[in-house]
Design an enzyme around this catalytic site. Structure first.
Site, short mmCIF file in Angstrom:
data_model
loop_
_atom_site.label_atom_id
_atom_site.label_comp_id
_atom_site.label_asym_id
_atom_site.label_seq_id
_atom_site.Cartn_x
_atom_site.Cartn_y
_atom_site.Cartn_z
N THR A 185 42.08 68.73 41.09
CA THR A 185 41.56 67.38 41.32
C THR A 185 42.04 66.92 42.69
O THR A 185 43.06 67.39 43.19
CB THR A 185 42.09 66.40 40.25
OG1 THR A 185 43.52 66.39 40.36
CG2 THR A 185 41.70 66.82 38.87
N GLU A 330 37.64 67.24 35.58
CA GLU A 330 38.19 67.54 34.25
C GLU A 330 37.12 67.75 33.19
O GLU A 330 37.42 68.12 32.05
CB GLU A 330 39.11 66.40 33.79
CG GLU A 330 40.47 66.37 34.48
CD GLU A 330 40.48 65.53 35.75
OE1 GLU A 330 39.41 65.36 36.37
OE2 GLU A 330 41.57 65.04 36.12
N LYS A 439 41.81 42.45 40.17
CA LYS A 439 42.29 41.56 39.12
C LYS A 439 42.48 40.17 39.71
O LYS A 439 43.42 39.92 40.44
CB LYS A 439 43.59 42.10 38.52
CG LYS A 439 43.34 43.45 37.87
CD LYS A 439 44.59 44.18 37.46
CE LYS A 439 44.21 45.56 36.97
NZ LYS A 439 44.24 46.61 37.98
N TRP A 444 38.64 40.53 35.60
CA TRP A 444 38.38 41.71 36.42
C TRP A 444 37.08 41.56 37.20
O TRP A 444 36.07 41.09 36.67
CB TRP A 444 38.27 42.96 35.53
CG TRP A 444 39.58 43.44 35.02
CD1 TRP A 444 40.79 42.81 35.13
CD2 TRP A 444 39.82 44.65 34.30
NE1 TRP A 444 41.77 43.55 34.54
CE2 TRP A 444 41.20 44.70 34.01
CE3 TRP A 444 39.01 45.71 33.88
CZ2 TRP A 444 41.79 45.75 33.32
CZ3 TRP A 444 39.59 46.75 33.19
CH2 TRP A 444 40.97 46.78 32.92
P1 AMP Z 1 36.13 64.06 40.75
O1 AMP Z 1 36.99 64.65 39.72
O2 AMP Z 1 36.65 64.23 42.14
O3 AMP Z 1 34.72 64.50 40.62
O4 AMP Z 1 36.14 62.48 40.52
C1 AMP Z 1 35.76 61.93 39.29
C2 AMP Z 1 35.61 60.46 39.42
O5 AMP Z 1 34.56 60.12 40.31
C3 AMP Z 1 35.23 59.78 38.13
O6 AMP Z 1 36.32 59.60 37.28
C4 AMP Z 1 34.65 58.47 38.64
O7 AMP Z 1 35.65 57.54 38.97
C5 AMP Z 1 33.97 58.89 39.91
N1 AMP Z 1 32.53 59.09 39.67
C6 AMP Z 1 31.87 60.24 39.47
N2 AMP Z 1 30.55 60.02 39.32
C7 AMP Z 1 30.37 58.68 39.41
C8 AMP Z 1 29.24 57.81 39.32
N3 AMP Z 1 28.01 58.27 39.13
N4 AMP Z 1 29.47 56.50 39.43
C9 AMP Z 1 30.71 56.00 39.64
N5 AMP Z 1 31.80 56.77 39.74
C10 AMP Z 1 31.64 58.09 39.63
#
Ligand code: AMP
Length: 542
Positions: A185, A330, A439, A444
């Site tokens: 990640t 994940e 916040k 929120w």
């Molecule tokens: P990653 O593991 O780098 O792909 O990041 C995952 C995170 O990206 C998620 O937990 C979200 O916070 C954000 N994310 C992924 N897709 C979207 C989406 N379509 N809209 C908003 N946030 C997203």
């Protein structure tokens, strides 16, 4: 009583075997790192993946060993994934956009034995090599003619390395639960964490995602994954495209608007997938050059919230259907997909865009719930927001090297770190990352909603909202915008544009215009950096 069906392990090699036997002549087209467009077929990809497997085995790589790939989307990178998993080893995708120290950290943490890489990254690896004691060999994805002189340990040109094999090799027969891929990640705080996919999770996730309310892949489709193989498991496309026999168009390292446009037109791409920042560049290019995409029918956008203005631009101005997807490393990574369910088939105009703004409904294999901080389930009413938690066959249950830490709740759900609503029809909408939500006075405010609205302003190219300390309200939103090229933008016109479209108390307290908004290695707005950049900022009069 057990059923009497065959035990047919869900191993990744079955995907490329199927592609070669059913869609053997289907093309895989790449923009090579050396320059020219390269064309191959699934049948050839399989044949060469067998050589990769044979060669790795001959080099002493064994089941469970990690082989890093630090590379753009090309046919060679694709072959390497199948070759690595074909002997039961684990492809470890390394994101070249990470800081060099982070790259060294994850290669060491994974204890990668081999690094397979593109010409582009040879200098980066040369600078790091002293810090990578576990790496025994570097394989450069090129041929002898383009191989640079390098001191990298046992460096070899991929084509030479493969030429020393005959491809007469059998895929390893292993447990379908064996590790297949490792992706760390992006870890904005602390060390990155390794997500370890299995053969089974990758195959099931890809099967689930390629259905008609998902990627809708078919052998007559032409897919261009802008999403790199090193981002979140390539959104499954390295598996789902061959599984369905779609023509695969790999953009290499050229991800700018003009290059993507050219490739989409030349290869008659019907579907493309990527993060909003990439599509922003493409839209800006098309707007400036007055171009239209002539064959693309579907655009899958995820990784960050897709702004409404982007959905409208593609759908209304270009006649391309937009699908908003959500997921995370994940989750292999896709968790929800924004297809239109039957009950909404008649929606048009703004009401349809309202639906498309949501991140979609859970695909098969993903259970979702939203909870309050105590873990109590919250209603699916489209209004109540809570912590979004998931479970499923392609959702992680632990991190590599941290197996003893229980990261699941009592019901076996993983907390995504996102805050979301789910409506009565099952559509989920991300309100924010839990750490980005603002916040204000005990309530929120969604930074995503404000950003989406601000990019609807005709002169705003990109927008980010962060919470800034406020003496009375705890935090208030600060809007940071980048102007479109040649279109100066000012604070008042942005605020005026937003007025009346959101609750009054959601209105940003100020707008700052900047030349550029920082992004993370996976193309998301880097809020941590922004918060640092604006650490000394105070609202006027506060
Ligand atoms: P990653 O593991 O780098 O792909 O990041 C995952 C995170 O990206 C998620 O937990 C979200 O916070 C954000 N994310 C992924 N897709 C979207 C989406 N379509 N809209 C908003 N946030 C997203």
């Amino acid at each position: 009583m057990l059923g009497l069906m065959q035990d047919w392990p869900l191993l990744i090699h079955r995907v490329i075997d199927h592609a070669a036997s059913q869609f053997g002549v289907q093309e895989v087209v790449s923009r090579s790192i050396e320059g020219p467009t390269h064309r191959t077929t699934y049948s050839a990809v399989r044949a060469r993946a067998l050589k990769v497997a044979q060669r790795l085995a001959r080099d002493g790589i064994r089941e469970g060993d990690r082989v890093a790939t630090l590379a753009w989307n090309t046919w060679r990178h694709l072959e390497s994934w199948y070759g690595i998993t074909g002997i039961g080893a684990v492809y470890h995708t390394v994101n070249p956009r990470l800081f060099p120290e982070q790259i060294a950290w994850i290669v060491n943490h994974a204890a990668d034995r081999v690094v397979m890489t593109d010409l582009t990254f040879v200098p980066l690896l040369e600078a790091l090599a002293d810090k990578l004691p576990t790496v025994e060999r570097y394989v450069v994805f090129t041929d002898a003619a383009h191989m640079p002189a390098t001191k990298l340990k046992n460096a070899v040109a991929y084509e030479d390395w493969l030429d020393e094999t005959d491809g007469d090799f059998r895929w390893a027969s292993i447990d379908e639960r064996s590790a297949a891929g490792l992706c760390y990640t992006s870890g904005t705080t602390g060390h990155p964490k390794g997500v370890l996919y299995s053969h089974r999770s990758n195959v099931l996730h890809s099967m689930s995602l390629c259905n008609p309310d998902g990627l809708a892949l078919a052998s007559r489709g032409v897919i261009l994954p802008v999403v790199p193989l090193f981002h979140a498991n390539s959104w499954s496309i390295a598996f789902s495209a061959p599984m369905m026999g779609s023509k695969l168009v790999m953009p290499g390292m050229k991800l700018d608007g003009a290059s993507l446009y050219q490739m989409m037109e030349e290869e008659k791409v019907t579907m493309a997938a990527g993060v909003p920042t990439v599509w922003l560049m493409l839209l800006q290019y098309m707007e400036k050059e007055k171009k239209r995409l002539s064959t693309v029918k579907r655009m899958v956008i995820g990784g960050s919230a897709c702004p409404r203005a982007m959905i409208v631009a593609f759908e209304r101005d270009h006649g391309i259907e937009v699908f908003h997807a959500w997921g995370m490393t994940e989750m292999s990574p896709v968790g929800s997909f924004g297809a239109v369910k039957a009950q909404f088939a008649d929606l048009t105009g703004e009401a349809l865009y309202d639906l498309k703004m949501k991140q979609g409904f859970a695909m098969f294999g993903v259970d979702m719930k939203i909870t309050d901080d105590s873990g109590k389930r919250l209603p699916w009413d489209g209004k109540t927001f809570g912590r979004l938690k998931v479970s499923g066959f392609a959702v992680t249950r632990g991190y590599y090297g941290l197996e003893d830490q229980n990261i699941l709740d009592d019901e076996g759900f993983f907390d995504t770190g996102d805050v979301a609503t789910i409506d009565a029809a099952g559509y989920m909408q991300i309100t924010d990352r839990s750490k980005d939500v603002i916040k204000s006075g005990g309530e929120w405010i969604s930074s995503i909603d404000l950003e989406n609205l601000a990019v609807g302003h005709p002169d705003v190219a990109e927008a980010a909202v962060i919470g800034v300390a406020h003496p009375r309200w705890d935090e208030r939103p600060l809007l940071i915008v980048v102007a479109k090229e040649g279109r100066p933008v000012d604070r008042d016109s942005v605020l005026k544009f937003m007025e009346g479209k959101i609750a009054k108390w959601w209105m940003p307290d100020d707008v700052q215009v900047v030349g550029e908004i920082p992004h993370t290695a996976t193309g998301k707005i880097n809020k941590l950096r922004l918060r640092e950049d604006f650490r000394d900022y105070h609202f006027p009069g506060a």
